[in-house]
Design an enzyme around this catalytic site. Sequence first.
Site, PDB file in Angstrom:
ATOM      1  N   HIS A 266      50.786  -8.332   0.417  1.00 14.62           N
ATOM      2  CA  HIS A 266      49.984  -7.110   0.316  1.00 14.62           C
ATOM      3  C   HIS A 266      48.993  -7.003   1.485  1.00 14.62           C
ATOM      4  CE1 HIS A 266      47.797  -3.941  -2.047  1.00 14.62           C
ATOM      5  NE2 HIS A 266      46.790  -4.375  -1.310  1.00 14.62           N
ATOM      6  N   GLU A 267      48.200  -8.058   1.670  1.00 17.31           N
ATOM      7  CA  GLU A 267      47.179  -8.000   2.726  1.00 17.31           C
ATOM      8  C   GLU A 267      47.827  -7.968   4.116  1.00 17.31           C
ATOM      9  OE1 GLU A 267      44.316  -7.203   1.667  1.00 17.31           O
ATOM     10  OE2 GLU A 267      44.585  -7.818  -0.418  1.00 17.31           O
ATOM     11  N   HIS A 270      48.398  -4.419   4.979  1.00 19.53           N
ATOM     12  CA  HIS A 270      47.164  -3.810   5.498  1.00 19.53           C
ATOM     13  C   HIS A 270      46.918  -4.256   6.947  1.00 19.53           C
ATOM     14  CE1 HIS A 270      45.561  -1.845   1.966  1.00 19.53           C
ATOM     15  NE2 HIS A 270      45.522  -2.942   1.243  1.00 19.53           N
ATOM     16  N   GLU A 296      46.767   1.812   1.585  1.00 18.59           N
ATOM     17  CA  GLU A 296      47.358   1.165   0.414  1.00 18.59           C
ATOM     18  C   GLU A 296      48.871   1.403   0.408  1.00 18.59           C
ATOM     19  OE1 GLU A 296      45.407  -0.802  -1.047  1.00 18.59           O
ATOM     20  OE2 GLU A 296      46.496  -1.346  -2.859  1.00 18.59           O
TER      21      GLU A 296
HETATM   22 ZN    ZN Z   1      45.144  -3.089  -0.849  1.00 18.05          ZN
END
Ligand code: ZN
Length: 502
Positions: A266-267, A270, A296
């Site tokens: 997830h990160e 980003h 997101e």
């Molecule tokens: Zn996030």
Amino acid sequence: MNKTFEKLTPWLTKAYALNAALILFEWDNETEAPEAASALTAHAIETLSSEYYKTIINNDVKKLLKQLATETNLTDKERTILKDLQKQYDSLEPIPPVKYQAYQGLIARAPAIWAKAKASDDYRMFAPTLKEIIEYQKEFIDYRLKASKGKRRPYDLLLDDYEEGFTMQKLDVFFEMLKEEIIPLIQMVNEKKDKIDKSYNYRDYPLNLQKEFNRKLAKHLGFDFKRGVIKESVHPFTTNLHNKDVRITTAYHENNLESAIFSTIHESGHALYEMHIGDELTATPAGGGASMGMHEGQSRLFENNFGRSRDFWVPLFQDLKDTFPESLADTDLDTFILGINKSAPGLIRTESDELTYSLHIIIRYEIEKMIFEKNADIDKLPDIWNKKYKEYLGVTPKNASEGILQDIHWACGNFGYFPSYALGNAIAAQIYAHLKQVMPLDDYLKSGNFQPINEYLKDHIHRFGKTKTTNEILRDMMGEDFNPQYYIDYLKEKYETLYRYL
Ligand code: ZN
């Protein structure tokens, strides 16, 4: 560069430097700073923040903004920076400084009050503070509406602070569609949840081996360790100074394999966004993500659409098994894929799965709407919360800490923020559908070849920073605005396929 804009540059440079120092303090507080440091460090942070605001909000900058509003020969970058600054002025200027300061003091104290109330399972301990925060917010909305002489709805103003253009009118349509389609799907999946054995996930996974695997995983995705670092923190997050200094964190748990894995993915999503922002934009106010939802959208694309697919794990699974030969001895790829996609309605948003996640957001959105549009009674919020959880997810919190008090957002004054998470899920599904059309995505994932995927995302989304809005990016890339139908189709197809033979 436009001559008038040039005069703005020293202010922007100074503001950037001050903000960079604030970001570093924030990063340090979450990762390395000793426990006792925070009280004294807070003074330095306060001074830096007030310097930052004075650098941006002052009469010289205001005059320049006014002059620049009439200029026509601005570049996309200059136009974006002006728009961003103007937005800050429009939201801060109408509020009397004394009130604003008092409010800042309140939201600096509130998280500690919230944390105590949460630890004691006592909503009444937090309710008076929450009421105060909401009263301030409502007052600020009034000032802003009066100053803009606009006819916008109060809650729309808050939503717009996080996600431009996504008003209640648009979100209502999105969320109603989701409720109608997802709730029956959740019921189907919930009936079969016990048929999935996920016990492998809770065995022994030594932390040093997890760290090693997660680093390899980030590298696999294209995370550039010359321009980024991975550290640890209680709640994983991404922060950045510019496109050559992007930092992410992960939290490792000895008896939970997937927790760190999916937060790293997830990160990293980003982080890739930030690493790919154009050199001409980075380190300026135009050098961030297009919106919170688009940001997101990148993290969810990697975490869920890619990271929970079978194709993604084809080149990685043997390595995972070799890293943890005992704990994964009896687990094959198909068992693992079912495990990482197991869905079960729960009470906690941050622990919820891909299918149920957006319902947690809908509940918060509906409650915020009641607060700002219908003057909901703050003392009754726990009852409203519990009823909605029962209705949408079929579960009831036993206490306030697993109910109304679970998120820190309201204690920080972040109303209007939650919908960005759900928008991110839907944007990710829309981009995913598009990628499948324009490239052999399955083959790339199966062979672990992220280079062409990242190049495409960089060219069509990342490099533009804030110079395009979320809808402009989607429209230019795929000829279509935000369309939640992709998300609904994706979830239906995925879960109906996965659960077909159970
Ligand atoms: Zn996030």
